[in-house]
Design a protein around this motif. Sequence first.
Motif, PDB file in Angstrom:
ATOM      1  N   GLN A 271       0.605  -1.184  -0.150  1.00  0.00           N
ATOM      2  CA  GLN A 271      -0.009  -0.008  -0.028  1.00  0.00           C
ATOM      3  C   GLN A 271       0.774   1.116  -0.057  1.00  0.00           C
ATOM      4  O   GLN A 271       1.793   1.462   0.666  1.00  0.00           O
ATOM      5  N   VAL A 272       0.820   2.117  -0.952  1.00  0.00           N
ATOM      6  CA  VAL A 272       1.152   3.493  -1.059  1.00  0.00           C
ATOM      7  C   VAL A 272       0.419   4.763  -0.769  1.00  0.00           C
ATOM      8  O   VAL A 272      -0.827   4.693  -1.072  1.00  0.00           O
ATOM      9  N   GLN A 273       0.882   5.639   0.113  1.00  0.00           N
ATOM     10  CA  GLN A 273      -0.017   6.839   0.366  1.00  0.00           C
ATOM     11  C   GLN A 273       0.970   8.122  -0.273  1.00  0.00           C
ATOM     12  O   GLN A 273       1.956   8.026   0.242  1.00  0.00           O
ATOM     13  N   LEU A 274       0.161   8.988  -0.594  1.00  0.00           N
ATOM     14  CA  LEU A 274       0.890  10.127  -0.833  1.00  0.00           C
ATOM     15  C   LEU A 274      -0.040  11.230   0.049  1.00  0.00           C
ATOM     16  O   LEU A 274      -1.355  11.293   0.021  1.00  0.00           O
ATOM     17  N   VAL A 275       0.730  12.105   0.865  1.00  0.00           N
ATOM     18  CA  VAL A 275      -0.035  12.956   1.908  1.00  0.00           C
ATOM     19  C   VAL A 275       0.372  14.410   1.787  1.00  0.00           C
ATOM     20  O   VAL A 275       1.674  14.607   1.945  1.00  0.00           O
ATOM     21  N   GLU A 276      -0.335  15.236   1.300  1.00  0.00           N
ATOM     22  CA  GLU A 276      -0.114  16.695   1.086  1.00  0.00           C
ATOM     23  C   GLU A 276      -0.287  17.528   2.240  1.00  0.00           C
ATOM     24  O   GLU A 276      -1.074  17.084   3.049  1.00  0.00           O
ATOM     25  N   SER A 277       0.443  18.673   2.260  1.00  0.00           N
ATOM     26  CA  SER A 277       0.202  19.567   3.316  1.00  0.00           C
ATOM     27  C   SER A 277       1.073  20.869   3.025  1.00  0.00           C
ATOM     28  O   SER A 277       1.424  21.059   1.903  1.00  0.00           O
ATOM     29  N   GLY A 278       0.381  22.027   3.285  1.00  0.00           N
ATOM     30  CA  GLY A 278       1.110  23.383   3.165  1.00  0.00           C
ATOM     31  C   GLY A 278      -0.179  24.207   2.594  1.00  0.00           C
ATOM     32  O   GLY A 278       0.450  25.345   2.226  1.00  0.00           O
ATOM     33  N   GLY A 279      -1.231  23.720   2.031  1.00  0.00           N
ATOM     34  CA  GLY A 279      -2.175  24.840   1.724  1.00  0.00           C
ATOM     35  C   GLY A 279      -2.878  25.716   2.166  1.00  0.00           C
ATOM     36  O   GLY A 279      -2.654  25.577   3.752  1.00  0.00           O
ATOM     37  N   GLY A 280      -3.514  26.730   2.071  1.00  0.00           N
ATOM     38  CA  GLY A 280      -4.248  27.678   2.853  1.00  0.00           C
ATOM     39  C   GLY A 280      -4.640  28.848   2.240  1.00  0.00           C
ATOM     40  O   GLY A 280      -4.927  28.512   0.968  1.00  0.00           O
ATOM     41  N   LEU A 281      -4.884  29.938   2.836  1.00  0.00           N
ATOM     42  CA  LEU A 281      -5.422  31.308   2.321  1.00  0.00           C
ATOM     43  C   LEU A 281      -4.377  32.151   2.069  1.00  0.00           C
ATOM     44  O   LEU A 281      -3.647  32.276   3.447  1.00  0.00           O
ATOM     45  N   VAL A 282      -4.158  32.866   1.357  1.00  0.00           N
ATOM     46  CA  VAL A 282      -2.927  33.770   1.251  1.00  0.00           C
ATOM     47  C   VAL A 282      -3.331  34.833   0.519  1.00  0.00           C
ATOM     48  O   VAL A 282      -4.355  34.843  -0.435  1.00  0.00           O
ATOM     49  N   GLN A 283      -2.920  36.339   0.840  1.00  0.00           N
ATOM     50  CA  GLN A 283      -3.446  37.453  -0.100  1.00  0.00           C
ATOM     51  C   GLN A 283      -2.580  37.484  -1.284  1.00  0.00           C
ATOM     52  O   GLN A 283      -1.062  36.649  -1.498  1.00  0.00           O
ATOM     53  N   ALA A 284      -2.957  38.069  -2.335  1.00  0.00           N
ATOM     54  CA  ALA A 284      -2.294  37.974  -3.637  1.00  0.00           C
ATOM     55  C   ALA A 284      -0.777  38.591  -3.224  1.00  0.00           C
ATOM     56  O   ALA A 284      -0.611  39.505  -2.524  1.00  0.00           O
ATOM     57  N   GLY A 285       0.155  37.849  -4.034  1.00  0.00           N
ATOM     58  CA  GLY A 285       1.472  38.316  -3.773  1.00  0.00           C
ATOM     59  C   GLY A 285       2.260  37.709  -2.606  1.00  0.00           C
ATOM     60  O   GLY A 285       3.573  37.756  -2.604  1.00  0.00           O
ATOM     61  N   GLY A 286       1.517  36.705  -1.767  1.00  0.00           N
ATOM     62  CA  GLY A 286       2.068  36.010  -0.959  1.00  0.00           C
ATOM     63  C   GLY A 286       2.787  34.756  -1.399  1.00  0.00           C
ATOM     64  O   GLY A 286       2.711  34.551  -2.540  1.00  0.00           O
ATOM     65  N   SER A 287       3.160  34.011  -0.403  1.00  0.00           N
ATOM     66  CA  SER A 287       3.871  32.759  -0.740  1.00  0.00           C
ATOM     67  C   SER A 287       3.312  31.624   0.055  1.00  0.00           C
ATOM     68  O   SER A 287       2.747  31.761   1.406  1.00  0.00           O
ATOM     69  N   LEU A 288       3.222  30.392  -0.327  1.00  0.00           N
ATOM     70  CA  LEU A 288       3.085  29.184   0.249  1.00  0.00           C
ATOM     71  C   LEU A 288       3.978  27.932  -0.313  1.00  0.00           C
ATOM     72  O   LEU A 288       4.573  27.996  -1.369  1.00  0.00           O
ATOM     73  N   ARG A 289       4.152  27.044   0.690  1.00  0.00           N
ATOM     74  CA  ARG A 289       5.198  26.082   0.257  1.00  0.00           C
ATOM     75  C   ARG A 289       4.225  24.650   0.527  1.00  0.00           C
ATOM     76  O   ARG A 289       3.649  24.414   1.545  1.00  0.00           O
ATOM     77  N   LEU A 290       4.161  23.978  -0.585  1.00  0.00           N
ATOM     78  CA  LEU A 290       3.296  22.646  -0.329  1.00  0.00           C
ATOM     79  C   LEU A 290       4.385  21.520  -0.391  1.00  0.00           C
ATOM     80  O   LEU A 290       5.342  21.837  -0.995  1.00  0.00           O
ATOM     81  N   SER A 291       4.039  20.632   0.436  1.00  0.00           N
ATOM     82  CA  SER A 291       4.685  19.305   0.547  1.00  0.00           C
ATOM     83  C   SER A 291       4.065  18.039   0.244  1.00  0.00           C
ATOM     84  O   SER A 291       2.775  18.082   0.540  1.00  0.00           O
ATOM     85  N   CYS A 292       4.798  17.071  -0.202  1.00  0.00           N
ATOM     86  CA  CYS A 292       3.789  15.804  -0.579  1.00  0.00           C
ATOM     87  C   CYS A 292       4.975  14.856  -0.156  1.00  0.00           C
ATOM     88  O   CYS A 292       6.014  14.520  -0.787  1.00  0.00           O
ATOM     89  N   ALA A 293       4.403  13.987   0.885  1.00  0.00           N
ATOM     90  CA  ALA A 293       5.321  12.801   1.158  1.00  0.00           C
ATOM     91  C   ALA A 293       4.780  11.339   0.675  1.00  0.00           C
ATOM     92  O   ALA A 293       3.426  11.152   1.141  1.00  0.00           O
ATOM     93  N   ALA A 294       5.490  10.672   0.312  1.00  0.00           N
ATOM     94  CA  ALA A 294       5.247   9.241  -0.080  1.00  0.00           C
ATOM     95  C   ALA A 294       5.733   8.132   1.143  1.00  0.00           C
ATOM     96  O   ALA A 294       6.624   8.318   1.456  1.00  0.00           O
ATOM     97  N   SER A 295       4.792   7.198   1.294  1.00  0.00           N
ATOM     98  CA  SER A 295       4.969   6.195   2.376  1.00  0.00           C
ATOM     99  C   SER A 295       4.328   4.974   1.838  1.00  0.00           C
ATOM    100  O   SER A 295       3.524   4.818   0.970  1.00  0.00           O
ATOM    101  N   GLY A 296       4.992   4.065   2.585  1.00  0.00           N
ATOM    102  CA  GLY A 296       4.318   2.627   2.338  1.00  0.00           C
ATOM    103  C   GLY A 296       5.291   1.664   1.576  1.00  0.00           C
ATOM    104  O   GLY A 296       6.592   1.837   1.447  1.00  0.00           O
ATOM    105  N   SER A 297       4.918   0.636   0.764  1.00  0.00           N
ATOM    106  CA  SER A 297       5.687  -0.470   0.010  1.00  0.00           C
ATOM    107  C   SER A 297       6.283   0.170  -1.264  1.00  0.00           C
ATOM    108  O   SER A 297       6.045  -0.057  -2.141  1.00  0.00           O
TER     109      SER A 297
END
Length: 121
Positions: A1-27
């Motif tokens: 079994q393999v999973q991809l789990v994302e994080s880091g989304g959200g609400l931001v004003q125009a001109g701002g920054s965000l960093r998304l992450s995605c970690a894979a785990s399992g076999s």
Amino acid sequence: QVQLVESGGGLVQAGGSLRLSCAASGSIFSINTMGWYRQAPGKQRELVAHITRGGITNHADSVKGRFTISRDNAKNTVYLQMTSLKPEDTAVYHCNANIVVLPTLLKREYWGQGTQVTVSS
């Protein structure tokens, strides 16, 4: 079994920054290309960026110069650094990976559940 789990989304004003992450785990035996796609309401899912295991990247024209994809092979994780965000970047962002799985060593494509990014004007 393999999973991809994302994080880091959200609400931001125009001109701002965000960093998304995605970690894979399992076999996992190995991970080939990893990428980020996004889907805005009423629109088709589109490629944002992808990166090979060796670090070769490709970014959509709409995000070039603003977004940067990277990965940490030791952590089975892919990142998307987003800067100078615009309201039109608002979408659900999905992680994608082509993974060679154990014990079969077959290559399969996996998707994360998605993380919402909302950019206010």
